[in-house]
Scaffold this active site. Structure first.
Site, PDB file in Angstrom:
ATOM      1  N   ASN A 214      34.239   1.510   0.433  1.00 52.36           N
ATOM      2  CA  ASN A 214      33.284   1.251   1.508  1.00 52.36           C
ATOM      3  C   ASN A 214      32.746   2.551   2.109  1.00 52.36           C
ATOM      4  O   ASN A 214      33.455   3.545   2.198  1.00 52.36           O
ATOM      5  CB  ASN A 214      33.941   0.413   2.609  1.00 52.36           C
ATOM      6  CG  ASN A 214      34.372  -0.945   2.078  1.00 52.36           C
ATOM      7  OD1 ASN A 214      33.960  -1.338   0.997  1.00 52.36           O
ATOM      8  ND2 ASN A 214      35.200  -1.652   2.826  1.00 52.36           N
TER       9      ASN A 214
ATOM     10  N   HIS B 215      33.281   6.409  -2.393  1.00 53.03           N
ATOM     11  CA  HIS B 215      31.821   6.300  -2.508  1.00 53.03           C
ATOM     12  C   HIS B 215      31.066   6.996  -1.382  1.00 53.03           C
ATOM     13  O   HIS B 215      29.884   6.723  -1.176  1.00 53.03           O
ATOM     14  CB  HIS B 215      31.410   4.822  -2.608  1.00 53.03           C
ATOM     15  CG  HIS B 215      31.834   4.167  -3.900  1.00 53.03           C
ATOM     16  ND1 HIS B 215      31.792   2.812  -4.124  1.00 53.03           N
ATOM     17  CD2 HIS B 215      32.308   4.715  -5.054  1.00 53.03           C
ATOM     18  CE1 HIS B 215      32.225   2.547  -5.353  1.00 53.03           C
ATOM     19  NE2 HIS B 215      32.560   3.683  -5.933  1.00 53.03           N
TER      20      HIS B 215
ATOM     21  N   ASP C 289      31.247   2.440   5.167  1.00 50.18           N
ATOM     22  CA  ASP C 289      30.945   2.102   6.558  1.00 50.18           C
ATOM     23  C   ASP C 289      31.793   2.827   7.601  1.00 50.18           C
ATOM     24  O   ASP C 289      31.470   2.815   8.791  1.00 50.18           O
ATOM     25  CB  ASP C 289      31.037   0.575   6.766  1.00 50.18           C
ATOM     26  CG  ASP C 289      32.394  -0.016   6.365  1.00 50.18           C
ATOM     27  OD1 ASP C 289      33.422   0.686   6.460  1.00 50.18           O
ATOM     28  OD2 ASP C 289      32.417  -1.203   5.967  1.00 50.18           O
TER      29      ASP C 289
ATOM     30  N   GLY D  89      39.701  -7.399  -1.037  1.00 48.39           N
ATOM     31  CA  GLY D  89      38.273  -7.603  -0.770  1.00 48.39           C
ATOM     32  C   GLY D  89      37.344  -6.852  -1.694  1.00 48.39           C
ATOM     33  O   GLY D  89      36.289  -6.385  -1.278  1.00 48.39           O
ATOM     34  N   THR D  90      37.738  -6.742  -2.943  1.00 48.17           N
ATOM     35  CA  THR D  90      36.834  -6.095  -3.906  1.00 48.17           C
ATOM     36  C   THR D  90      36.684  -6.972  -5.135  1.00 48.17           C
ATOM     37  O   THR D  90      37.651  -7.595  -5.569  1.00 48.17           O
ATOM     38  CB  THR D  90      37.319  -4.679  -4.298  1.00 48.17           C
ATOM     39  OG1 THR D  90      36.443  -4.160  -5.327  1.00 48.17           O
ATOM     40  CG2 THR D  90      38.745  -4.648  -4.796  1.00 48.17           C
ATOM     41  N   SER D  91      35.458  -7.014  -5.667  1.00 48.39           N
ATOM     42  CA  SER D  91      35.237  -7.810  -6.870  1.00 48.39           C
ATOM     43  C   SER D  91      35.835  -7.095  -8.077  1.00 48.39           C
ATOM     44  O   SER D  91      35.923  -7.669  -9.154  1.00 48.39           O
ATOM     45  CB  SER D  91      33.741  -8.048  -7.071  1.00 48.39           C
ATOM     46  OG  SER D  91      33.054  -6.822  -7.087  1.00 48.39           O
TER      47      SER D  91
HETATM   48  P1  OAD Z   1      31.616  -6.687  -3.794  1.00 48.65           P
HETATM   49  O1  OAD Z   1      30.515  -7.161  -2.918  1.00 48.65           O
HETATM   50  O2  OAD Z   1      31.356  -6.534  -5.251  1.00 48.65           O
HETATM   51  O3  OAD Z   1      32.841  -7.681  -3.672  1.00 48.65           O
HETATM   52  C1  OAD Z   1      33.274  -8.158  -2.434  1.00 48.65           C
HETATM   53  C2  OAD Z   1      34.537  -8.941  -2.694  1.00 48.65           C
HETATM   54  O4  OAD Z   1      35.084  -9.288  -1.440  1.00 48.65           O
HETATM   55  C3  OAD Z   1      34.317 -10.244  -3.470  1.00 48.65           C
HETATM   56  O5  OAD Z   1      35.306 -10.320  -4.485  1.00 48.65           O
HETATM   57  C4  OAD Z   1      34.519 -11.330  -2.416  1.00 48.65           C
HETATM   58  O6  OAD Z   1      35.104 -12.509  -2.969  1.00 48.65           O
HETATM   59  C5  OAD Z   1      35.479 -10.651  -1.469  1.00 48.65           C
HETATM   60  N1  OAD Z   1      35.444 -11.105  -0.058  1.00 48.65           N
HETATM   61  C6  OAD Z   1      34.378 -11.483   0.684  1.00 48.65           C
HETATM   62  N2  OAD Z   1      34.737 -11.760   1.938  1.00 48.65           N
HETATM   63  C7  OAD Z   1      36.070 -11.535   2.017  1.00 48.65           C
HETATM   64  C8  OAD Z   1      37.037 -11.617   3.064  1.00 48.65           C
HETATM   65  N3  OAD Z   1      36.703 -11.990   4.298  1.00 48.65           N
HETATM   66  N4  OAD Z   1      38.326 -11.300   2.774  1.00 48.65           N
HETATM   67  C9  OAD Z   1      38.691 -10.920   1.518  1.00 48.65           C
HETATM   68  N5  OAD Z   1      37.820 -10.827   0.497  1.00 48.65           N
HETATM   69  C10 OAD Z   1      36.529 -11.133   0.734  1.00 48.65           C
HETATM   70  O7  OAD Z   1      32.134  -5.330  -3.133  1.00 48.65           O
HETATM   71  P2  OAD Z   1      32.921  -4.156  -3.798  1.00 48.65           P
HETATM   72  O8  OAD Z   1      33.962  -4.645  -4.738  1.00 48.65           O
HETATM   73  O9  OAD Z   1      33.323  -3.263  -2.708  1.00 48.65           O
HETATM   74  O10 OAD Z   1      28.969   0.637  -4.855  1.00 48.65           O
HETATM   75  O11 OAD Z   1      31.781  -3.452  -4.641  1.00 48.65           O
HETATM   76  C11 OAD Z   1      32.070  -2.272  -5.300  1.00 48.65           C
HETATM   77  C12 OAD Z   1      30.886  -1.348  -5.262  1.00 48.65           C
HETATM   78  O12 OAD Z   1      29.734  -2.008  -5.770  1.00 48.65           O
HETATM   79  C13 OAD Z   1      30.463  -0.924  -3.877  1.00 48.65           C
HETATM   80  O13 OAD Z   1      31.188   0.162  -3.383  1.00 48.65           O
HETATM   81  C14 OAD Z   1      29.037  -0.562  -4.080  1.00 48.65           C
HETATM   82  C15 OAD Z   1      28.627  -1.773  -4.860  1.00 48.65           C
HETATM   83  O14 OAD Z   1      27.466  -1.745  -5.511  1.00 48.65           O
HETATM   84  C16 OAD Z   1      27.894   1.422  -4.799  1.00 48.65           C
HETATM   85  O15 OAD Z   1      26.984   1.243  -4.012  1.00 48.65           O
HETATM   86  C17 OAD Z   1      27.943   2.561  -5.763  1.00 48.65           C
END
Ligand code: OAD
Length: 240
Positions: free
Chosen positions: A102, A119, A104, A187-189
């Protein structure tokens, strides 16, 4: 939940990888997957179409409008109970490394100290010409795209798709993953590499891996425990 509490209590070294999901309950939109409050899209664009050097070269104004929109949302956001629970866990674990994708800054606001920002930060601006970096928290930015005093164009101080991660930070993240006895994936995909590979790295050297997410991911089958639900609710319960 019971065994995970014990693992947390007994671990001497914990590494955590967080993604956009931990900030969803703070009102920061995720990039993929639903979190209830957002579709993961801005206008009709996906992150992969905006967060790239090519997109910025083609249309810096468009890319900056997206970042300016996100900066506005993040400026309003406050850490949620999940961020605070992780800060609390750090305070009571001998070796605790929080690796985050993140940009943020909410982990730091919640009091986490040992944070590896893979990042970058949305509050840092870097000159494309003289490379100088500065922190700028104004939102909205007065001029888009913003300019450096040297006349060069400023870009967000974040890592884009296709760019290398900051070497020292990545090295530290790898070391934390390899030396952890407990690894939390929250909380990461887990689709963006190399960050997503950290959990497998930890697993390969014998760490227990626990995933917390509102939905299963591609990783969920190869871990020790999957806890389904919002991290802002589950983390405080785990750390209680
Ligand atoms: P994603 O948006 O790909 O994934 C968010 C994940 O959080 C998903 O698996 C959701 O199911 C989960 N989620 C949503 N709300 C939640 C909650 N309240 N509690 C727990 N889980 C929850 O975000 P990232 O995996 O961070 O990179 O994405 C990775 C990178 O892709 C980011 O850093 C960014 C993006 O494009 C760049 O900009 C280079």
């Amino acid at each position: 939940m019971h065994s995970i509490r014990e693992w947390l209590r007994d671990a001497s070294s914990i590494a955590v990888l967080t993604g956009a999901g931990v900030s969803a309950e703070s009102g920061v939109p995720t990039f993929r997957g639903g979190s209830g409050n957002n579709p993961g899209l801005w206008k009709r664009y996906r992150a992969e179409e905006l967060a790239t050097p090519a997109a910025f070269a083609r249309d810096p104004k468009l890319v900056w409008e997206w970042y300016d929109w996100r900066r506005g949302l993040i400026a309003e956001a406050r850490p949620n109970p999940g961020h605070y629970a992780l800060a609390k866990a750090e305070a009571r674990t001998p070796n605790f490394t929080l690796i985050t994708q993140n940009v943020d800054g909410l982990h730091e606001l919640a009091g986490s100290r040992n944070v590896l920002r893979l990042h970058g930060s949305i509050w840092i601006l870097r000159c494309m010409e003289c490379r100088r970096e500065r922190e700028d928290r104004r939102t909205p930015l007065p001029e888009i795209p913003p300019r450096c005093e040297c006349g060069g164009m400023l870009r967000p101080g974040v890592v884009w798709f296709g760019e290398a991660l900051p070497a020292k930070i990545w090295q530290d993240a790898e070391m934390a993953a390899r030396s952890a006895d407990l690894f939390l994936l929250i909380g990461t995909s887990a689709v963006v590499y190399p960050a997503a590979g950290l959990a497998s790295m930890a697993k390969s050297v014998g760490a227990r891996v626990v995933e917390i997410n509102i939905a299963e991911t591609g990783f969920s089958d190869s871990i020790d425990e999957f806890l389904q639900g919002p991290s802002g609710e589950l983390l405080p319960q785990l750390m209680a």
